[in-house]
Motif scaffolding. Sequence first.
Motif, mmCIF file in Angstrom:
data_model
loop_
_atom_site.group_PDB
_atom_site.id
_atom_site.type_symbol
_atom_site.label_atom_id
_atom_site.label_comp_id
_atom_site.label_asym_id
_atom_site.label_seq_id
_atom_site.Cartn_x
_atom_site.Cartn_y
_atom_site.Cartn_z
ATOM 1 N N GLY A 1 -4.225 -6.524 7.399
ATOM 2 C CA GLY A 1 -4.551 -5.573 6.343
ATOM 3 C C GLY A 1 -4.220 -6.063 4.956
ATOM 4 O O GLY A 1 -4.567 -5.426 3.967
ATOM 5 N N LEU A 2 -3.553 -7.205 4.849
ATOM 6 C CA LEU A 2 -3.205 -7.702 3.517
ATOM 7 C C LEU A 2 -4.232 -8.718 3.011
ATOM 8 O O LEU A 2 -4.181 -9.144 1.851
ATOM 9 C CB LEU A 2 -1.804 -8.342 3.563
ATOM 10 N N GLU A 3 -5.179 -9.103 3.850
ATOM 11 C CA GLU A 3 -6.143 -10.133 3.442
ATOM 12 C C GLU A 3 -6.982 -9.666 2.260
ATOM 13 O O GLU A 3 -7.353 -8.504 2.153
ATOM 14 C CB GLU A 3 -7.098 -10.494 4.604
ATOM 15 N N ARG A 4 -7.304 -10.610 1.443
ATOM 16 C CA ARG A 4 -8.155 -10.363 0.274
ATOM 17 C C ARG A 4 -9.504 -9.826 0.741
ATOM 18 O O ARG A 4 -10.118 -10.380 1.655
ATOM 19 C CB ARG A 4 -8.344 -11.682 -0.486
ATOM 20 N N THR A 5 -9.979 -8.779 0.088
ATOM 21 C CA THR A 5 -11.276 -8.203 0.465
ATOM 22 C C THR A 5 -12.310 -8.346 -0.643
ATOM 23 O O THR A 5 -13.498 -8.229 -0.392
ATOM 24 C CB THR A 5 -11.122 -6.702 0.791
ATOM 25 N N SER A 6 -11.864 -8.597 -1.884
ATOM 26 C CA SER A 6 -12.826 -8.703 -2.983
ATOM 27 C C SER A 6 -12.904 -10.151 -3.465
ATOM 28 O O SER A 6 -12.032 -10.969 -3.161
ATOM 29 C CB SER A 6 -12.403 -7.795 -4.141
ATOM 30 N N ARG B 1 -4.930 -9.006 -0.887
ATOM 31 C CA ARG B 1 -5.687 -7.937 -1.533
ATOM 32 C C ARG B 1 -5.243 -7.738 -2.986
ATOM 33 O O ARG B 1 -4.067 -7.810 -3.308
ATOM 34 C CB ARG B 1 -5.547 -6.635 -0.735
ATOM 35 N N ALA B 2 -6.211 -7.516 -3.860
ATOM 36 C CA ALA B 2 -5.930 -7.367 -5.286
ATOM 37 C C ALA B 2 -5.103 -6.104 -5.532
ATOM 38 O O ALA B 2 -5.363 -5.067 -4.919
ATOM 39 C CB ALA B 2 -7.237 -7.294 -6.066
ATOM 40 N N ASP C 1 0.829 -1.212 0.000
ATOM 41 C CA ASP C 1 0.000 0.000 0.000
ATOM 42 C C ASP C 1 0.858 1.254 0.000
ATOM 43 O O ASP C 1 0.643 2.159 -0.804
ATOM 44 C CB ASP C 1 -0.924 0.006 1.228
ATOM 45 N N GLU D 1 -6.465 -2.713 -5.705
ATOM 46 C CA GLU D 1 -6.972 -2.106 -4.466
ATOM 47 C C GLU D 1 -5.847 -1.727 -3.514
ATOM 48 O O GLU D 1 -6.091 -1.427 -2.352
ATOM 49 C CB GLU D 1 -7.931 -3.096 -3.777
#
Lengths: 129, 457, 489
Positions: C32-37, B250-251, B224, B254
């Motif tokens: 905070g790195l976990e996939r959310t979509s 997370r992709a 990020d 994003e």
Amino acid sequence: MSDIPQDLKYAESHEWVREEGGGLVTIGISDHAQEALGDLVYVEVPDVGATVTVGDACAVVESVKAASDVYSPVDGEVVAVNEALADAPELINSEPYGEGWIMQVRLADANALDDLLDAEGYANAIADD
Amino acid sequence: MPFIPHTDTDVEQMLGAIGASSVEALFDEIPAALRCGRLDRVPERMTEMEITRLMHERADADGRPLNFIGAGAYEHHVPAAVWEIVTRGEFYSAYTPYQAEASQGTLQVIYEFQTMMCGLTGLDVSNASLYDGATALAEALLMAVRANRKSKSHRILMPRSVSPVYRQVVHAICAAQQLKLVELDYDPATGATPEAALAEHAGSDIAAVVIPHPNFFGCFEAVDSMTDWAHANGALAVAVVNPIALALTRAPGEWGEQGVDICCGEGQPLGSPLSSGGPYFGFMTCKQALVRQLPGRIVGRTLDMDGKPGFALTLQAREQHIRRGKATSNICTNQGLLVTAATIHMSILGPVGLQQVARASMANTRKLVAALTELPGIEPVFTGAGFHEAVLRFDQPVRPLVDALGERGVIGGYALEGVYPELTNCLLVCATETKTDADIDTYVQTLAALMRPASAA
Amino acid sequence: MTESLIFEHSRPGRSASAQYPAGDFDVDLPAGLERTSELGLPEVSELQAVRHFTRLSQLNFSIDTHFYPLGSCTMKYNPRACNRLAMLPEFLSRHPLAPVSASQGFLACMYDLQEILKDVTGMKGVSLTPMAGAQGEFAGVAMIRAYHDARGDTGRTEILVPDAAHGTNPATATMCGYVAREIPTDDNGDVDVEALKAALGPQTAGIMLTNPSTLGVFERRISEISKLVHEAGGLLYYDGANLNAILGKVRPGDMGFDVIHMNLHKTFSTPHGGGGPGSGAVGVSERLLPYMPIPVVGKANDDSFRWLDEDDLPQSIGRLSGFMGNAGVLLRAYVYARMLGRDGMHRVAEFAALNANYLMARLEQAGFDLAFPGRRASHEFIVTLKRQHKSVGVTATDVAKRLLDHGFHAPTVYFPLLVPECLLIEPTETESKEALDAFVDAMIAIAKEAEDDIEHLRGAPYTMPVRRLDDVRAARQLDVRYQPDDQAA
């Protein structure tokens, strides 16, 4: 037979130039050129503020089968570009001399248009195509 | 005559139709002085039976060792159905789908592939593949330089934690186009790129920042903050990712405030066998605004003359066969068959399967690291969290150990000192979902027997 | 026949659970790195996936199902043994970084293939790493640059390219930092040597040539061209796209070329796979040996095989792939080469030329115009519909699409760009006389239809899964991924 308005100047590479007064000109590609290219799907215009010189590739027009450079017919600075072409490149097909204009340039030298062809000269130039 | 169907009668009739006296006469435009003689170094032909025997002998010589090595190529289970379908002649022996009406199968597969890659990476547009992960990164950086019209410098910030081979390939492909790679060192404690390494370049003209995920050591970077730093400094953010890791993380679309601009990577973990390094495929996705700069083929859905939906190659004016010297890339043939494999592979595994593969690979690597570091003289190097690879430091040279393990049927890992001189005696290891507890035990026992006692070190 | 998208078969909660590990795994992702979509992958059963992709395969034309005379693409039979033997489990599971002690079988195949390719091309060294023709081109031109740079000869900025060349040639020159300068072709399809002389100079780094050219004819003045370019200090690059036409008859090395690439997916019959993988192995003359891309397979003192890398070739142009290129493709090419053997190599060009010249003669007799009448066909030739286009308005596209209805894949159309309304036809050596005769019958029927009912011809194809597609819509209303709420279709 393609449309060649009498009041414009032309380059042999198929661009037209309209004098707007005050050293400003509007530039686009001719009806003959759009017809040869077919349905346009994308137009890449220069940045406002860019300097162009005669013969420079300053824009690109794309159909599904071809990509052609648009060469600047004049020396000067780009002061406006036709933003509408981003979503509607077909404007060049439907109104090459109107809504399908590509850019406006402030001329570096107001006499530079003398080297361009008039309507009759351009008609002769494309007669061999 | 192998693979040539002509009978003597055929040849005679055909020469008659041509009006030529012999087959040889068909070559009469080639100057005689140039004609070649016998090809002495080409062996006599073999029948299928004979070559089958030879290839089996050679394959047997290499055997099937236990792999604990990744370093850019990962052993995963591939469902039997994948290659059964991929090698159907209709996929295997078709050409690039230029005649769309006779290639709807290939075209629809690519459209589905593009959709899946956009989903995994969280971006808008995907191409139909590049050669492999390393060349995909090179193409992504050339694309970033074209797309970033604000930057004139062609400078790329490239973490040293990106695969050394990828960095070599980027250099080989991009140097002639004046790309300048500026290396960012990694934190020797965490194995990730520290903020300070980026901060040093704040305010200078940078075209793009590369963000590996995970990095070559298996560690996760601060994706990020790196993405946001790139955007705050007028650079594009280019992610180079392992697609299996994206099942859990997370992709890239994003990451940070705006998401990365371009994402690329090695597609091999999605259905390509290890196969000595290829064929694999590179993938690339990007934001919609950059689509004109995307290299390679793209398939679009459209309508036919009757208004029926169908698929065709689109935006071809970016490509070399139309744009020639001004094309986005010289790429023509890509890795279509591997894309077909990946599309079937992802369809069969589905979201749950891909996540389970990722979790099992992470868990197995944790087990492997725990078991190996129980041996005296082996310590983990980095403290940062990682995916399915880890770096271990030995109290003795690792190359002889790797060779000796190899002779005993265990591929023990990748010795890092050749590419990272500071990582002397360090080994990069990996255990995917294909490894069992017994496999890990075999590795540990074999290694224990080979290691020199610490006292002798 | 069409098939819905795989995503339309998807139902939440469905999966092929035999294909992945079950159980709960303890994983420790940073906060905070976990996939959310969502991942955006379909949820289908194994059978649904198998049926879907099998049906999709059936929408394709392929060599295994149809005559595929696509010019410049060499769509010959891909022997099944090549696939079977490249996919032996030991080859598939070999990690690219496995130690050489556990890789002698694989390396022996690669070494042998290098030797065979050197012999059939007349070159001194071969590197197998380039992954497609275009990457082979890149490697070749990069070696030309490395050669000039090593001599301190840095004023060479141009690569000459015939106007009939593949688009990859000028695109490659650009990627290598050169300006591509076009050389015109004369009326017989040969390079215009006078124009070449005028273009050559101290700025010339080299020339990229395909021979036989993309116009389907052999460049007869190749020795003179070679001499001229070398005298100007430039090097000659051979684009191997058309190597099938001369395999075993004349070697690029003997024609004076300094560097070549081979499309193993054409000449050595590895599959095209619906757009790849290819393989663009490069061959070099003596003076370019130091610059070959790495790795290359060599021999150690004890005659075992080993990799040659930057330590052996410090002036190499470097690595062009993550490992060693498309190894599995190279294994297929190797099996093919061994099954052809020495005599088989010579026969490739002979029967490719026989088929091309026969088809050309039959079509000419049937009233079609050749772009270069009076020339021998190489392994391919060009028919031009310029006359029929003027008289009845038929286009090359019309004929191409109608051929699909007759059960033939279309030839290459609108390439080379120089010839109006052209069909570039390459039958390859593996087609029988009956297949060629049937193709001629179809062409005659289509020519008659053009005279009798041009409107119907313009509507072709009629028997494919879809009719002619709207390319303009595809580009203007870009739909490149499925979105469930999509109204596009």
